[in-house]
Motif scaffolding. Structure first.
Motif, PDB file in Angstrom:
ATOM      1  N   TRP A 289      60.934 -36.743  74.120  1.00 39.31           N
ATOM      2  CA  TRP A 289      61.610 -37.281  73.373  1.00 39.31           C
ATOM      3  C   TRP A 289      61.839 -36.825  72.376  1.00 39.31           C
ATOM      4  CZ3 TRP A 289      63.080 -41.216  70.062  1.00 39.31           C
ATOM      5  CH2 TRP A 289      64.371 -41.879  70.314  1.00 39.31           C
ATOM      6  N   VAL A 290      61.325 -37.648  71.450  1.00 36.94           N
ATOM      7  CA  VAL A 290      61.661 -37.162  69.961  1.00 36.94           C
ATOM      8  C   VAL A 290      61.296 -35.765  69.666  1.00 36.94           C
ATOM      9  CG1 VAL A 290      60.047 -36.893  67.679  1.00 36.94           C
ATOM     10  CG2 VAL A 290      59.997 -38.896  69.323  1.00 36.94           C
ATOM     11  N   GLY A 291      60.373 -34.974  70.935  1.00 34.10           N
ATOM     12  CA  GLY A 291      60.869 -32.682  70.286  1.00 34.10           C
ATOM     13  C   GLY A 291      62.287 -32.201  70.841  1.00 34.10           C
ATOM     14  N   LYS A 292      63.414 -33.072  71.361  1.00 30.11           N
ATOM     15  CA  LYS A 292      64.294 -32.455  72.005  1.00 30.11           C
ATOM     16  C   LYS A 292      65.618 -33.325  71.375  1.00 30.11           C
ATOM     17  CE  LYS A 292      64.527 -35.041  76.711  1.00 30.11           C
ATOM     18  NZ  LYS A 292      64.055 -34.650  78.240  1.00 30.11           N
ATOM     19  N   THR A 293      65.505 -34.185  70.384  1.00 34.44           N
ATOM     20  CA  THR A 293      66.156 -35.264  69.836  1.00 34.44           C
ATOM     21  C   THR A 293      66.041 -34.463  68.338  1.00 34.44           C
ATOM     22  OG1 THR A 293      65.448 -37.358  71.273  1.00 34.44           O
ATOM     23  CG2 THR A 293      67.428 -37.721  69.515  1.00 34.44           C
ATOM     24  N   GLY A 294      67.914 -34.645  67.607  1.00 36.16           N
ATOM     25  CA  GLY A 294      67.919 -34.105  66.573  1.00 36.16           C
ATOM     26  C   GLY A 294      68.008 -35.239  64.972  1.00 36.16           C
ATOM     27  N   TRP A 295      68.498 -36.655  65.616  1.00 34.42           N
ATOM     28  CA  TRP A 295      68.101 -37.438  65.436  1.00 34.42           C
ATOM     29  C   TRP A 295      66.930 -38.360  64.301  1.00 34.42           C
ATOM     30  CZ3 TRP A 295      67.439 -42.806  66.565  1.00 34.42           C
ATOM     31  CH2 TRP A 295      67.289 -42.458  67.620  1.00 34.42           C
ATOM     32  N   ILE A 296      66.052 -37.956  65.390  1.00 37.51           N
ATOM     33  CA  ILE A 296      64.757 -38.882  64.883  1.00 37.51           C
ATOM     34  C   ILE A 296      64.063 -38.184  64.667  1.00 37.51           C
ATOM     35  CG2 ILE A 296      64.590 -38.870  67.327  1.00 37.51           C
ATOM     36  CD1 ILE A 296      64.863 -42.174  65.027  1.00 37.51           C
ATOM     37  N   ASP A 297      62.808 -38.146  63.854  1.00 34.70           N
ATOM     38  CA  ASP A 297      61.703 -37.487  63.683  1.00 34.70           C
ATOM     39  C   ASP A 297      60.215 -38.377  63.171  1.00 34.70           C
ATOM     40  OD1 ASP A 297      59.375 -35.571  63.852  1.00 34.70           O
ATOM     41  OD2 ASP A 297      60.717 -34.398  62.521  1.00 34.70           O
ATOM     42  N   PHE A 298      58.871 -38.024  63.287  1.00 33.14           N
ATOM     43  CA  PHE A 298      57.599 -38.868  63.067  1.00 33.14           C
ATOM     44  C   PHE A 298      57.394 -38.828  61.564  1.00 33.14           C
ATOM     45  CE2 PHE A 298      56.441 -36.615  67.290  1.00 33.14           C
ATOM     46  CZ  PHE A 298      56.788 -37.762  67.501  1.00 33.14           C
ATOM     47  N   LEU A 299      57.336 -40.214  61.305  1.00 33.64           N
ATOM     48  CA  LEU A 299      57.483 -40.319  59.502  1.00 33.64           C
ATOM     49  C   LEU A 299      56.301 -39.518  59.277  1.00 33.64           C
ATOM     50  CD1 LEU A 299      58.645 -41.967  57.215  1.00 33.64           C
ATOM     51  CD2 LEU A 299      57.026 -44.416  57.917  1.00 33.64           C
ATOM     52  N   CYS A 300      55.158 -39.630  60.171  1.00 32.21           N
ATOM     53  CA  CYS A 300      53.937 -39.122  59.159  1.00 32.21           C
ATOM     54  C   CYS A 300      54.200 -37.828  60.095  1.00 32.21           C
ATOM     55  CB  CYS A 300      52.877 -39.226  60.337  1.00 32.21           C
ATOM     56  SG  CYS A 300      51.025 -38.892  60.134  1.00 32.21           S
ATOM     57  N   THR A 301      54.099 -37.123  59.237  1.00 29.25           N
ATOM     58  CA  THR A 301      54.350 -35.800  59.526  1.00 29.25           C
ATOM     59  C   THR A 301      53.271 -34.533  59.796  1.00 29.25           C
ATOM     60  OG1 THR A 301      54.531 -34.722  57.330  1.00 29.25           O
ATOM     61  CG2 THR A 301      56.307 -35.405  57.500  1.00 29.25           C
ATOM     62  N   ASP A 302      51.879 -35.182  59.288  1.00 28.01           N
ATOM     63  CA  ASP A 302      51.205 -34.380  60.344  1.00 28.01           C
ATOM     64  C   ASP A 302      50.576 -34.900  61.279  1.00 28.01           C
ATOM     65  OD1 ASP A 302      48.107 -33.467  60.001  1.00 28.01           O
ATOM     66  OD2 ASP A 302      47.862 -34.230  58.269  1.00 28.01           O
ATOM     67  N   ALA A 303      50.110 -33.820  62.006  1.00 28.23           N
ATOM     68  CA  ALA A 303      49.839 -34.234  63.285  1.00 28.23           C
ATOM     69  C   ALA A 303      48.640 -34.308  63.747  1.00 28.23           C
ATOM     70  CB  ALA A 303      50.700 -33.604  64.690  1.00 28.23           C
ATOM     71  N   ALA A 304      47.654 -34.360  62.196  1.00 29.21           N
ATOM     72  CA  ALA A 304      46.290 -35.054  62.793  1.00 29.21           C
ATOM     73  C   ALA A 304      46.173 -36.177  62.520  1.00 29.21           C
ATOM     74  CB  ALA A 304      45.441 -33.972  62.054  1.00 29.21           C
ATOM     75  N   ARG A 305      46.920 -37.015  61.938  1.00 26.32           N
ATOM     76  CA  ARG A 305      47.151 -37.849  60.977  1.00 26.32           C
ATOM     77  C   ARG A 305      48.449 -39.354  61.699  1.00 26.32           C
ATOM     78  NH1 ARG A 305      44.510 -37.515  55.341  1.00 26.32           N
ATOM     79  NH2 ARG A 305      43.908 -34.976  55.513  1.00 26.32           N
ATOM     80  N   VAL A 311      53.985 -46.412  66.570  1.00 26.50           N
ATOM     81  CA  VAL A 311      54.633 -44.759  66.533  1.00 26.50           C
ATOM     82  C   VAL A 311      56.048 -45.183  65.901  1.00 26.50           C
ATOM     83  CG1 VAL A 311      55.570 -42.749  67.440  1.00 26.50           C
ATOM     84  CG2 VAL A 311      54.200 -43.504  68.932  1.00 26.50           C
ATOM     85  N   THR A 312      55.941 -44.411  64.357  1.00 23.31           N
ATOM     86  CA  THR A 312      57.158 -44.988  63.370  1.00 23.31           C
ATOM     87  C   THR A 312      57.233 -43.537  63.459  1.00 23.31           C
ATOM     88  OG1 THR A 312      55.299 -46.245  62.335  1.00 23.31           O
ATOM     89  CG2 THR A 312      57.019 -45.932  61.305  1.00 23.31           C
ATOM     90  N   LEU A 313      59.001 -43.313  63.461  1.00 23.09           N
ATOM     91  CA  LEU A 313      59.814 -43.598  62.998  1.00 23.09           C
ATOM     92  C   LEU A 313      61.104 -43.374  62.659  1.00 23.09           C
ATOM     93  CD1 LEU A 313      60.613 -43.250  67.203  1.00 23.09           C
ATOM     94  CD2 LEU A 313      59.038 -41.734  65.938  1.00 23.09           C
ATOM     95  N   LYS A 314      61.883 -41.858  61.827  1.00 22.64           N
ATOM     96  CA  LYS A 314      63.072 -42.375  61.182  1.00 22.64           C
ATOM     97  C   LYS A 314      63.625 -41.027  60.949  1.00 22.64           C
ATOM     98  CE  LYS A 314      60.849 -37.551  58.588  1.00 22.64           C
ATOM     99  NZ  LYS A 314      60.123 -37.527  57.525  1.00 22.64           N
ATOM    100  N   PHE A 315      64.615 -41.191  60.376  1.00 23.32           N
ATOM    101  CA  PHE A 315      66.203 -41.118  60.752  1.00 23.32           C
ATOM    102  C   PHE A 315      65.792 -39.467  59.706  1.00 23.32           C
ATOM    103  CE2 PHE A 315      67.740 -45.524  61.217  1.00 23.32           C
ATOM    104  CZ  PHE A 315      67.932 -45.060  62.109  1.00 23.32           C
ATOM    105  N   VAL A 316      66.775 -38.390  60.690  1.00 23.14           N
ATOM    106  CA  VAL A 316      66.745 -37.423  60.283  1.00 23.14           C
ATOM    107  C   VAL A 316      67.652 -36.204  60.077  1.00 23.14           C
ATOM    108  CG1 VAL A 316      64.263 -37.003  60.171  1.00 23.14           C
ATOM    109  CG2 VAL A 316      65.550 -36.556  62.402  1.00 23.14           C
TER     110      VAL A 316
END
Length: 389
Positions: A289-305, A311-316
């Protein structure tokens, strides 16, 4: 507010809180009918159930045979403070923190224990500290998974195989949800209210042989509250009885019964591999869902971390991401109120110390179908709430 069409399918269970978390599938209060309520926690029957809980914990976490487990009061906070108050002092200490809870341990080390040889490495906003700064001759204090920040350690390569110091690990949202490298853990703590959906207020501490040796050789120079003491009354050695059902204070036998029920459910599911697989499915559903949603993304940008559990998400979306945090939090609160009114999602707000956005629990007791059904409701709530901005 502009009326926006609601999704047709609701999650079967709207509880997405990061703690206390949703009960495991099939749970009901009737299943606690055999709890030894109204009995002394010192009675042999109660002690036997506590020991059973420790043994099932060790099996489920795949602990080494020479590690010891006990319940301590005060949830994960009590367990971490018992470890820090009892074990720190003889060596320099490095604290790695990147959310409110890790920051608490850093403050305790500096302001309460007043450690003279202390280094703190702090990060925030979904980032993690520079773990390469860890030195093998120093004690290390850190969280495995930062529940409030949605970020975890990327691996354990930064912890030396030849370390001389102890590692004290807050694993409250990692135990039962992530692989743990026991070769790099001397002390591990967690609470019942996270990955297994247990009741709050009870914490668990797992001590490895190096930590037990430290207790035998080191007596703290500061006073330790009785409720946190791991040493015997004479100040030397570990209180062995706590590993065989003698608790530091009076526990709730109803909560113990609930914890046992969770452990039995996990064993029937297939043990730790099955729990980790559930987390993978849950996180995959949310990530899609995050991958296809333009208004939200992961707070942590590094997938390994990036945490797959809390799961914490931020407005983008630029028009919202450009607002100050107070305004973004207004949007978060409005979204949460709409979702609760519709009984579509409960408690998806971030930790108060985190940036505005959303936080979704993907631990083992969750269902991937519920998380998949959640996405359209989050879209609806965002578009509905944003119409007032």
């Amino acid at each position: 507010m502009t009326e926006i069409a609601k999704p047709h399918l609701r999650p079967a269970d709207p509880r997405f809180s990061c703690g206390p978390t949703k009960k495991h599938p099939g749970w009901s209060p009737e299943k606690l009918a055999t709890a030894l309520v109204g009995r002394s926690h010192r009675t042999p029957a109660a002690v036997q159930r506590m020991v059973e809980a420790y043994e099932r914990t060790a099996a489920l976490l795949e602990c080494p045979a020479d590690y010891k487990i006990a319940m301590v009061p005060g949830s994960d906070t009590g367990a971490m403070e018992a470890a820090m108050w009892s074990l720190l002092g003889p060596r320099g200490v490095d604290v790695f923190a990147w959310d409110a809870f890790g920051g608490r341990w850093a403050k305790d080390a500096e302001g309460q224990l007043k450690l003279e040889d202390l280094r703190t490495f702090i990060a925030s906003g979904g980032e993690t500290p520079d773990f390469s700064q860890a030195k093998p001759d120093r004690d290390l204090v850190f969280t495995w998974n930062a529940t409030a920040a949605g970020a975890r350690i990327p691996d354990t390569d930064w912890i030396s195989d030849q370390r001389e110091g102890l590692t004290i690990v807050d694993a409250t949202s990692a135990a039962f949800a992530m692989e743990l490298d026991w070769s790099k853990i001397d002390v591990l703590t967690y609470s019942w209210q996270k990955s297994l959906g247990g009741e709050a207020q009870h914490g668990m501490i797992v001590l490895g042989p190096r930590a037990i040796q430290r207790l035998a050789e080191h007596t703290p120079s500061w006073p330790v509250p009785r409720i946190l003491q791991l040493h015997n009354a004479d100040g030397t050695g570990v209180i062995e009885e706590i590993f065989s059902g003698k608790t530091l204070n009076t526990p709730s036998l109803l909560c113990f019964e609930d914890y046992l029920l969770s452990l039995k459910w996990a064993a029937k599911e297939g043990g730790l591999p099955a729990l980790l697989a559930r987390v993978d499915r849950n996180f995959a559903a949310l990530s899609e869902w995050v991958g296809k949603t333009g208004w939200i993304d992961f707070l942590c940008t590094d997938a390994a971390r990036r945490s797959p559990v809390s799961v914490t998400l931020k407005f983008v979306e630029p028009e919202i991401a450009g607002l100050d945090q107070d305004r973004q939090w207004q949007l978060t609160r409005k979204m949460c109120a709409l979702l609760e009114r519709e009984n579509a999602a409960l408690d998806v707000n971030p930790h108060p110390s985190a940036p505005a956005g959303l936080r979704i629990w993907c631990g083992p007791t969750m269902e991937a179908d519920d998380i998949a059904a959640l996405g359209p409701w989050l879209d609806w709530a965002y578009q509905s709430a944003k119409s007032e901005f």
